[in-house]
Enzyme design. Structure first.
Site, PDB file in Angstrom:
ATOM      1  N   ASP A 227      -0.150  68.987  49.750  1.00 23.28           N
ATOM      2  CA  ASP A 227      -1.211  69.158  50.745  1.00 23.28           C
ATOM      3  C   ASP A 227      -1.951  70.484  50.660  1.00 23.28           C
ATOM      4  O   ASP A 227      -2.957  70.702  51.343  1.00 23.28           O
ATOM      5  CB  ASP A 227      -0.671  68.963  52.162  1.00 23.28           C
ATOM      6  CG  ASP A 227       0.533  69.849  52.476  1.00 23.28           C
ATOM      7  OD1 ASP A 227       0.558  71.016  52.043  1.00 23.28           O
ATOM      8  OD2 ASP A 227       1.452  69.361  53.174  1.00 23.28           O
ATOM      9  N   HIS A 244       4.797  69.540  42.584  1.00 30.25           N
ATOM     10  CA  HIS A 244       4.202  68.207  42.489  1.00 30.25           C
ATOM     11  C   HIS A 244       2.683  68.228  42.557  1.00 30.25           C
ATOM     12  O   HIS A 244       2.049  67.192  42.733  1.00 30.25           O
ATOM     13  CB  HIS A 244       4.776  67.304  43.576  1.00 30.25           C
ATOM     14  CG  HIS A 244       6.247  67.076  43.434  1.00 30.25           C
ATOM     15  ND1 HIS A 244       7.047  66.630  44.458  1.00 30.25           N
ATOM     16  CD2 HIS A 244       7.073  67.260  42.373  1.00 30.25           C
ATOM     17  CE1 HIS A 244       8.287  66.537  44.031  1.00 30.25           C
ATOM     18  NE2 HIS A 244       8.329  66.909  42.773  1.00 30.25           N
TER      19      HIS A 244
END
Length: 389
Positions: A227, A244
């Site tokens: 995010d 990630h």
């Protein structure tokens, strides 16, 4: 591919037929058993054909060596009880695996598994008990935070590890909670997203961690979140690893250029293809730009992984926040502090496979804990200002 610890996200497949020919008669599983070749007890796998125990690639790769010598295809991880097929080169699901899974679960957690759901991100099964959230009483949380503050004051190199739980107060759903994305999907329900990633703002946890870094309390952050909220809170790229990826970052596909672009918008809309091409070109060499998100079956980015390995190797205190520790290899790095003679502290509402290794476990939301912790350490949490993003 050496074993399941080699990759990033891998979607477990249900089409593997090798359990029908390679699954032996497993009578018992000791999840604390040492590697048969080197005697190490960390990160081991058991062959589901002959029951020999071997260590992962993060140790001496004896599990892979055993497969190469015998052709035995299946191995179960003692870390998260997932099953890897060497022939399919993937994590697998199969009805016949319920027996060894139950044996391993009963040995590891001293209880038989209940109704299970598969979680794509952790490549393993989760019981109802593992999905359930637990909350410490307020006075217990305060006492534990005081203990955590003392551990921090005596630590030399604290590394923070964050998962989806640190962003839930930003209205981004987690993956494995009772209302998590994968929990709901496994039940045939559609998850509800209250905001887009672009609308989400850094939480008190993000801001506190950034301030801890500025004051030298926290040396490094390792996150499995995509995010981008750590970076938006002010954390520099050199001060963290985004294992990630980051939904705001795209990079040049030309390896000789490799220029990075940190945007103020999500570069990964649904139209982005599996090859990661975002539709924009590099301003330096005009090569296509790619997003940085790790998809199923893809390896972790080398640069982020190397930073993590180095920082974890220096750590004497791991602060694990908002993660159920079921993604490999990210769930292994917090253990380095223990190997270095230090400690691991877990702040998470759910139980994790590594609770037994933690010096301290706090069952509370991360914003509550970080707010109390900041007070104990005499640190003021700054407010997030959009204009400084």
């Amino acid at each position: 591919m050496q074993d399941g610890s080699e990759s990033g996200y891998v979607d477990p497949i249900s089409t593997c037929q090798h359990p029908e020919t390679h699954l032996g008669e497993i009578q018992a599983i000791d999840t604390s058993a040492p590697c048969a070749k080197c005697g190490k007890r960390e990160e081991n796998w058991i062959c589901l054909t002959c029951s020999e125990v071997g260590c992962s690639r993060f140790q001496s790769s004896h599990a892979m060596e055993h497969h190469q010598q015998t052709g035995h295809a299946l191995a179960l991880s003692f870390s998260d009880l997932s099953v890897w097929c060497y022939k399919c080169e993937n994590y697998i699901r199969h009805p016949s695996l319920s027996h060894p899974f139950t044996l391993a679960h009963q040995d590891k957690f001293h209880t038989k598994p209940g109704k299970t759901t598969y979680n794509i991100f952790n490549n393993a099964q989760m019981t109802d008990e593992e999905v359930r959230e637990y909350f410490d009483e307020p006075e217990v949380v305060q006492a534990k935070v005081k203990e955590l503050a003392q551990l921090i004051k005596t630590s030399r190199h604290m590394v923070g590890y964050t998962g989806a739980g640190v962003s839930t107060s930003a209205k981004i759903p987690d993956y494995r909670g009772p209302q998590g994305v994968w929990t709901l999907r496994e039940r045939g329900l559609n998850p509800h997203f209250q905001v887009t990633l672009e609308q989400a703002l850094p939480t008190p946890t993000h801001m506190a961690l950034h301030q801890f870094q500025k004051e030298g309390i926290l040396k490094f952050i390792v996150s499995t979140n995509v995010d981008g909220l750590h970076r938006r809170s002010g954390v520099a790229e050199s001060e963290m690893s985004e294992l990630h990826g980051n939904c705001y970052k795209e990079v040049c596909s030309n390896a000789q250029c490799n220029k990075e672009y940190l945007r103020n918008f999500d570069v990964t809309p649904s139209k982005v293809a599996a090859n990661h091409i975002t539709g924009r070109d590099c301003s330096t060499c005009q090569a296509p730009l790619k997003d940085t998100i790790i998809h199923f079956g893809e390896n972790l980015p080398t640069s982020e992984l190397e930073k993590t390995i180095f920082q974890a190797g220096q750590s004497d205190l791991s602060l694990v926040l908002g993660t159920s520790m079921r993604v490999s290899p990210a769930n292994q790095f917090p253990l380095d502090a223990i190997k270095n003679g230090g400690a691991m502290v877990i702040v998470n509402l759910q139980k994790t496979p590594y609770d037994h290794k933690a010096r301290l476990i706090i069952r509370a939301k991360t914003d509550e804990v970080l707010t109390l912790l900041s007070h104990e350490l005499g640190v003021s949490i700054p407010e997030y200002h959009l204009e400084h993003d």
